[in-house]
Design an enzyme around this catalytic site. Structure first.
Site, PDB file in Angstrom:
ATOM      1  N   GLY A  14       0.794  -1.227   0.000  1.00 44.20           N
ATOM      2  CA  GLY A  14       0.000   0.000   0.000  1.00 44.20           C
ATOM      3  C   GLY A  14       0.827   1.277   0.000  1.00 44.20           C
ATOM      4  CB  SER A  20       1.739   6.012   1.572  1.00 45.59           C
ATOM      5  OG  SER A  20       1.401   6.205   0.227  1.00 45.59           O
ATOM      6  CB  VAL A  66      -5.486  -6.786  -3.325  1.00 43.38           C
ATOM      7  CG1 VAL A  66      -4.131  -6.591  -2.645  1.00 43.38           C
ATOM      8  CG2 VAL A  66      -6.286  -5.497  -3.341  1.00 43.38           C
ATOM      9  CE1 TYR A 156     -13.109   6.874   5.073  1.00 40.33           C
ATOM     10  CE2 TYR A 156     -14.174   5.253   6.478  1.00 40.33           C
ATOM     11  CZ  TYR A 156     -13.059   5.710   5.798  1.00 40.33           C
ATOM     12  OH  TYR A 156     -11.913   4.988   5.845  1.00 40.33           O
ATOM     13  CE  LYS A 163     -10.525   1.880   5.957  1.00 37.94           C
ATOM     14  NZ  LYS A 163      -9.382   1.121   5.379  1.00 37.94           N
ATOM     15  CB  ILE A 192      -3.144  11.191   7.573  1.00 40.38           C
ATOM     16  CG1 ILE A 192      -3.048  10.826   9.053  1.00 40.38           C
ATOM     17  CG2 ILE A 192      -1.778  11.649   7.033  1.00 40.38           C
ATOM     18  CD1 ILE A 192      -2.130   9.644   9.353  1.00 40.38           C
ATOM     19  CG  LEU A 195      -2.963   9.391  -4.319  1.00 44.92           C
ATOM     20  CD1 LEU A 195      -2.607  10.780  -4.841  1.00 44.92           C
ATOM     21  CD2 LEU A 195      -2.085   8.327  -4.967  1.00 44.92           C
ATOM     22  CB  ALA A 196      -6.406   6.767  -0.009  1.00 42.30           C
TER      23      ALA A 196
HETATM   24  P1  NAD Z   1      -2.542   5.962  -0.025  1.00 37.29           P
HETATM   25  O1  NAD Z   1      -3.276   6.446  -1.219  1.00 37.29           O
HETATM   26  O2  NAD Z   1      -1.177   6.457   0.185  1.00 37.29           O
HETATM   27  O3  NAD Z   1      -2.517   4.365   0.022  1.00 37.29           O
HETATM   28  C1  NAD Z   1      -3.564   3.569  -0.484  1.00 37.29           C
HETATM   29  C2  NAD Z   1      -2.908   2.414  -1.202  1.00 37.29           C
HETATM   30  O4  NAD Z   1      -3.881   1.441  -1.622  1.00 37.29           O
HETATM   31  C3  NAD Z   1      -2.151   2.863  -2.458  1.00 37.29           C
HETATM   32  O5  NAD Z   1      -0.800   2.496  -2.348  1.00 37.29           O
HETATM   33  C4  NAD Z   1      -2.830   2.083  -3.562  1.00 37.29           C
HETATM   34  O6  NAD Z   1      -1.927   1.676  -4.569  1.00 37.29           O
HETATM   35  C5  NAD Z   1      -3.363   0.877  -2.794  1.00 37.29           C
HETATM   36  N1  NAD Z   1      -4.380   0.147  -3.543  1.00 37.29           N
HETATM   37  C6  NAD Z   1      -5.599   0.584  -3.960  1.00 37.29           C
HETATM   38  N2  NAD Z   1      -6.195  -0.364  -4.704  1.00 37.29           N
HETATM   39  C7  NAD Z   1      -5.341  -1.419  -4.749  1.00 37.29           C
HETATM   40  C8  NAD Z   1      -5.368  -2.693  -5.382  1.00 37.29           C
HETATM   41  N3  NAD Z   1      -6.415  -3.086  -6.139  1.00 37.29           N
HETATM   42  N4  NAD Z   1      -4.308  -3.529  -5.219  1.00 37.29           N
HETATM   43  C9  NAD Z   1      -3.248  -3.153  -4.485  1.00 37.29           C
HETATM   44  N5  NAD Z   1      -3.158  -1.961  -3.869  1.00 37.29           N
HETATM   45  C10 NAD Z   1      -4.190  -1.103  -4.010  1.00 37.29           C
HETATM   46  O7  NAD Z   1      -3.486   6.369   1.218  1.00 37.29           O
HETATM   47  P2  NAD Z   1      -3.417   6.033   2.799  1.00 37.29           P
HETATM   48  O8  NAD Z   1      -4.290   7.039   3.426  1.00 37.29           O
HETATM   49  O9  NAD Z   1      -2.025   5.887   3.249  1.00 37.29           O
HETATM   50  O10 NAD Z   1      -4.196   4.638   2.874  1.00 37.29           O
HETATM   51  C11 NAD Z   1      -3.679   3.487   3.530  1.00 37.29           C
HETATM   52  C12 NAD Z   1      -4.739   2.871   4.418  1.00 37.29           C
HETATM   53  O11 NAD Z   1      -4.981   3.715   5.532  1.00 37.29           O
HETATM   54  C13 NAD Z   1      -6.111   2.651   3.754  1.00 37.29           C
HETATM   55  O12 NAD Z   1      -6.642   1.424   4.206  1.00 37.29           O
HETATM   56  C14 NAD Z   1      -6.921   3.797   4.321  1.00 37.29           C
HETATM   57  O13 NAD Z   1      -8.313   3.536   4.309  1.00 37.29           O
HETATM   58  C15 NAD Z   1      -6.363   3.829   5.715  1.00 37.29           C
HETATM   59  N6  NAD Z   1      -6.676   5.040   6.490  1.00 37.29           N
HETATM   60  C16 NAD Z   1      -6.385   6.274   5.992  1.00 37.29           C
HETATM   61  C17 NAD Z   1      -6.680   7.405   6.731  1.00 37.29           C
HETATM   62  C18 NAD Z   1      -6.385   8.778   6.177  1.00 37.29           C
HETATM   63  O14 NAD Z   1      -6.979   9.754   6.654  1.00 37.29           O
HETATM   64  N7  NAD Z   1      -5.496   8.920   5.216  1.00 37.29           N
HETATM   65  C19 NAD Z   1      -7.250   7.290   8.006  1.00 37.29           C
HETATM   66  C20 NAD Z   1      -7.528   6.015   8.511  1.00 37.29           C
HETATM   67  C21 NAD Z   1      -7.236   4.899   7.735  1.00 37.29           C
END
Ligand code: NAD
Length: 264
Positions: A14, A20, A66, A156, A163, A192, A195-196
């Site tokens: 990820g 990230s 995935v 969300y 989640k 945070i 990108l996502a």
């Molecule tokens: P990010 O965009 O940096 O990372 C998301 C990753 O998911 C990317 O690297 C992307 O390539 C990968 N991904 C998406 N579809 C995919 C697939 N089909 N196969 C393989 N990889 C795939 O964003 P992030 O915020 O670092 O997200 C990481 C995790 O943290 C996620 O589960 C997100 O829901 C969770 N999260 C984020 C926050 C926030 O506010 N940013 C808060 C709580 C939880």
């Protein structure tokens, strides 16, 4: 630097860029002496992930989408050949159609629902099916979740439902793999800017709201998440499994702020 993770080998899934959450966790693990492998999704990310991996002393950068079970199989076959065993896994992957991250949850399409559940929930189970075979007692895995799986958060929507399912799957995985001494946990991170997260409607407002209303009166960083991940992934967390650890500046404990709070 410390030696908490010395001799441990872990897979980070990820990583998209240096914003990230996976990067915060990878840095903390490498700083503690872990040896890392990275998976990336899609050719476009290879040129971003390779230099970041190199920065942490890793040249193991493998493709994995995935949604494709053969791609997950190939990833674990490659890791088995390279390392033979695996000590920890970080799943930092989620996705939903941007159109489902605004407006009303009730309008979610079947395809949108299935896509979010597939990438954001099932993938962790699919990964643990394969990882289990390479892990020994003492192994540890973690995923990332958000408070929107517990309480309704603006925009969300389907990701909140995903989640909630992810957190439930962490508990079932913890029970299944606990028999083999493998721990499975989640970190529920505060918002945070990644990108996502940029796909979520009004994200700047959500950041401000959390900053004003959390007990620590700030947002968390990927470094905050990395330090807590180190606890769950290392032997410091040896008695902890099935847990959802909130790394959110305390936001989840607040019911309501006092109207005369000195900082309002
Ligand atoms: P990010 O965009 O940096 O990372 C998301 C990753 O998911 C990317 O690297 C992307 O390539 C990968 N991904 C998406 N579809 C995919 C697939 N089909 N196969 C393989 N990889 C795939 O964003 P992030 O915020 O670092 O997200 C990481 C995790 O943290 C996620 O589960 C997100 O829901 C969770 N999260 C984020 C926050 C926030 O506010 N940013 C808060 C709580 C939880």
């Amino acid at each position: 630097a410390n030696e908490l993770m010395k001799g441990k080998r872990g897979l980070i899934m990820g990583l998209a860029n240096d914003k990230s959450i996976a990067w915060g966790i990878a840095k903390a693990c490498a700083d503690a002496g872990a040896e890392l492998a990275f998976s990336y999704q899609g050719d476009a990310l290879l040129k971003r992930v390779t230099p970041l991996a190199a920065e942490l002393g890793s040249d193991i950068v493998l493709p994995c989408d995935v949604t494709d079970m053969e791609s997950i199989d190939a990833l674990f076959a490659a890791l088995e050949e390279k390392w033979g065993k695996l000590d920890f896994v970080v799943h930092a992957i989620a996705f939903s159609d941007k159109n489902d991250l605004r407006g009303r949850y009730v309008d979610t399409s079947r395809n949108g629902f299935l896509l979010a559940m597939d990438i954001s929930v099932y993938s962790f189970t699919a990964i643990m099916q394969r990882a289990e075979k390479l892990m020994e007692p003492g192994g540890s895995a973690m995923t990332l979740t958000y408070y929107g799986g517990e309480k309704v958060m603006p925009h969300y929507n389907v990701m909140g439902v995903a989640k909630a399912a992810l957190e439930a799957s962490v508990k079932y995985l913890a029970e299944d793999l606990g028999k083999d001494g493998i721990r499975v946990n989640a970190i529920s991170a505060g918002p945070i800017k990644t990108l996502a997260a940029s796909g979520i409607g009004d994200f700047r407002y959500i950041l401000k709201w959390n900053e004003y209303n959390s007990p620590l009166r700030r947002n968390v960083t990927i470094e905050d998440v990395g330090r807590s991940a180190l606890y769950l992934l290392s032997d410091l967390g040896s008695g902890v499994t099935g847990e959802v650890l909130h790394v959110d500046a305390g936001y989840h404990v607040v019911g309501m702020k006092a109207i005369d709070a000195p900082d309002m």
